[in-house]
Motif scaffolding. Structure first.
Motif, PDB file in Angstrom:
ATOM      1  N   LEU A 197       0.800  -1.218   0.000  1.00  0.00           N
ATOM      2  CA  LEU A 197       0.000   0.000   0.000  1.00  0.00           C
ATOM      3  C   LEU A 197       0.840   1.278   0.000  1.00  0.00           C
ATOM      4  O   LEU A 197       0.291   2.371  -0.124  1.00  0.00           O
ATOM      5  N   LYS A 198       2.164   1.123   0.119  1.00  0.00           N
ATOM      6  CA  LYS A 198       3.030   2.285  -0.031  1.00  0.00           C
ATOM      7  C   LYS A 198       3.375   2.518  -1.501  1.00  0.00           C
ATOM      8  O   LYS A 198       3.952   3.548  -1.848  1.00  0.00           O
ATOM      9  N   SER A 199       2.997   1.556  -2.335  1.00  0.00           N
ATOM     10  CA  SER A 199       3.206   1.678  -3.778  1.00  0.00           C
ATOM     11  C   SER A 199       2.028   2.417  -4.396  1.00  0.00           C
ATOM     12  O   SER A 199       0.864   2.113  -4.110  1.00  0.00           O
ATOM     13  N   VAL A 200       2.317   3.378  -5.263  1.00  0.00           N
ATOM     14  CA  VAL A 200       1.251   4.152  -5.915  1.00  0.00           C
ATOM     15  C   VAL A 200       0.353   3.230  -6.730  1.00  0.00           C
ATOM     16  O   VAL A 200      -0.875   3.330  -6.689  1.00  0.00           O
ATOM     17  N   ASP A 201       0.960   2.329  -7.503  1.00  0.00           N
ATOM     18  CA  ASP A 201       0.174   1.429  -8.344  1.00  0.00           C
ATOM     19  C   ASP A 201      -0.726   0.518  -7.519  1.00  0.00           C
ATOM     20  O   ASP A 201      -1.904   0.338  -7.830  1.00  0.00           O
ATOM     21  N   ASP A 202      -0.162  -0.064  -6.452  1.00  0.00           N
ATOM     22  CA  ASP A 202      -0.952  -0.992  -5.639  1.00  0.00           C
ATOM     23  C   ASP A 202      -2.047  -0.273  -4.862  1.00  0.00           C
ATOM     24  O   ASP A 202      -3.145  -0.801  -4.674  1.00  0.00           O
ATOM     25  N   ARG A 203      -1.754   0.949  -4.429  1.00  0.00           N
ATOM     26  CA  ARG A 203      -2.793   1.723  -3.750  1.00  0.00           C
ATOM     27  C   ARG A 203      -3.940   2.011  -4.708  1.00  0.00           C
ATOM     28  O   ARG A 203      -5.109   1.984  -4.328  1.00  0.00           O
ATOM     29  N   GLU A 204      -3.636   2.266  -5.976  1.00  0.00           N
ATOM     30  CA  GLU A 204      -4.681   2.521  -6.968  1.00  0.00           C
ATOM     31  C   GLU A 204      -5.548   1.291  -7.184  1.00  0.00           C
ATOM     32  O   GLU A 204      -6.762   1.396  -7.381  1.00  0.00           O
ATOM     33  N   ILE A 205      -4.933   0.124  -7.119  1.00  0.00           N
ATOM     34  CA  ILE A 205      -5.714  -1.119  -7.217  1.00  0.00           C
ATOM     35  C   ILE A 205      -6.703  -1.198  -6.056  1.00  0.00           C
ATOM     36  O   ILE A 205      -7.875  -1.536  -6.228  1.00  0.00           O
ATOM     37  N   LEU A 206      -6.215  -0.882  -4.854  1.00  0.00           N
ATOM     38  CA  LEU A 206      -7.104  -0.909  -3.692  1.00  0.00           C
ATOM     39  C   LEU A 206      -8.252   0.076  -3.858  1.00  0.00           C
ATOM     40  O   LEU A 206      -9.402  -0.244  -3.539  1.00  0.00           O
TER      41      LEU A 206
END
Length: 394
Positions: free
Chosen positions: A73-82
């Motif tokens: 969740l510190k990753s921009v891409d992964d946060r966008e998935i969430l």
């Protein structure tokens, strides 16, 4: 039907016991629960006996009927998935301190802008409204802070934790009931809301329900401890060949007990005359039962007391529960086949629904087991186009 919550989508950002126990119940009742784990996984994956690393016994019991997706969740891409998952979710549950959620940009204030129908439940140690709001907490900390350990110490002679993760599981159940209430309210209003379930306040309420006792009144008219449950004589009673649990509560049960135990001399003893007198003299009352129980075998007493309709039980161990006649008849423990862990024992959901029965739809997932499945679903909906597919395939 797969349960009363079929059609409800839950994002589960919880770990350890409290949150996973809450979302386990939601999943068992039919909700589609997506467990969002960091790349190293929930810590309970590594607790207890395991055939394969990351699939410990405690994790297997707390996380069935869930799908696992691994996100940093510190990753921009992964946060966008969430965020894309939030758009379609009914419930969002987390067990991180609210300050951490603010830093991640995942506070209720921010997520309600994505989904106004979202029910956002934060479960953590202390309410963010008080001075303890940034403190970390686990079950032992809350048992100590809430008065449970001290109350148990009245029996044992020193403060003592109960031999179960009581605070975690109790707060998990309070979180469950609060989420269900919010779902009902949203059906009426169309609006979601934020729920805060602080372990400390939850367990103070739980503990002090009986231990306000004399301090209920101002000025106090007695001790805060409820003497019946802190009596050192409140325990399983020794019989000739083992132990038995007996709870003689109302006046009718006491009269029956005096008859079947051949203790008619106690029927006119003022200390047994009513619940008020018995409570005032609780050590004497329990001590008397202890002496009487020592005169027969466990099975003799079980037969006598059951015939008189007096509450009693043999004292089970965790091992002996697997052979308990009632649990065998209700098929409480079930042997199931896990795809990677082989034969395992599962427990039934404890509540029976006549119209929408619960069931085990999914095994406890391996870490990130459903990454690709969930990513495909996001892309099928035409969303999250900027996100690289590889970012969730850890």
């Amino acid at each position: 039907m797969s349960g009363p919550l079929e059609g409800i989508k839950v994002l589960d950002l919880t770990s350890v016991v409290m949150g996973p126990y809450c979302t386990l119940m939601l999943g068992d009742m039919g909700a589609d629960v997506i467990k969002v784990e960091n790349p190293s996984g929930d810590t309970t994956r590594y607790l207890g006996p395991a055939k394969n690393r990351g699939m410990g016994s405690l994790f297997l019991h707390l996380n069935r009927n869930k799908r696992s997706v691994s996100l940093d969740l510190k990753s921009v891409d992964d946060r966008e998935i969430l965020i894309e998952l939030v758009r379609e979710a009914d419930v969002f549950v987390h067990t991180m301190r609210p300050q951490s959620m603010e830093r991640l940009g995942l506070s209720y204030r921010e997520l309600k802008e994505v989904n106004r129908r979202l029910i956002y439940c934060g479960m953590y140690g202390f309410s963010k409204e008080g001075p303890y709001g940034e403190r970390p907490a686990y079950d032992d900390i809350i048992q100590g802070a809430s008065g449970i350990a001290a109350a148990q110490g009245e029996v044992s002679g020193a403060p003592q934790y109960l031999a179960t993760v009581l605070a975690d599981k109790t707060a998990g159940l309070v979180g469950l009931s609060s989420i269900l209430a919010a779902i009902y309210r949203r059906e009426l209003s169309g609006e979601g809301q934020e729920i805060e379930v602080p372990m400390f306040e939850t367990m103070v309420s739980y503990t002090m329900m009986e231990h306000m006792y004399g301090k209920t009144f101002s000025p106090p008219i007695g001790s805060s401890y409820y003497s019946r449950v802190t009596s050192s004589y409140r325990k399983p009673y020794k019989t000739i060949d083992g132990y038995i649990g007996v709870m003689i509560y109302n006046d009718k049960q006491w009269q029956s007990f005096f008859n079947v135990s051949e203790q008619s001399n106690l029927q006119d003893d003022i200390r047994f005359s009513n619940i008020t007198e018995r409570t005032k003299n609780i050590d004497f009352v329990y001590g008397t039962i202890e002496d009487i129980m020592a005169t027969k075998t466990t099975n003799e007493w079980l037969n006598i007391l059951e015939e008189a309709d007096i509450p009693c039980t043999k004292i089970n161990t965790p091992d002996s529960l697997f052979e308990d006649p009632h649990l065998l008849a209700t098929e409480f423990f079930k042997s199931t086949q896990h795809p990677t862990e082989g034969d395992i024992w599962e427990m039934k959901f404890p509540v029976n629904f006549s119209g929408t029965p619960t069931s085990i739809q999914r095994h406890a997932p391996n870490l990130g087991e459903h990454n690709e499945e969930i990513m495909k679903a996001i892309k099928k909906n035409g969303k999250c186009q900027k996100v690289k597919r590889d970012s969730v395939l850890k």
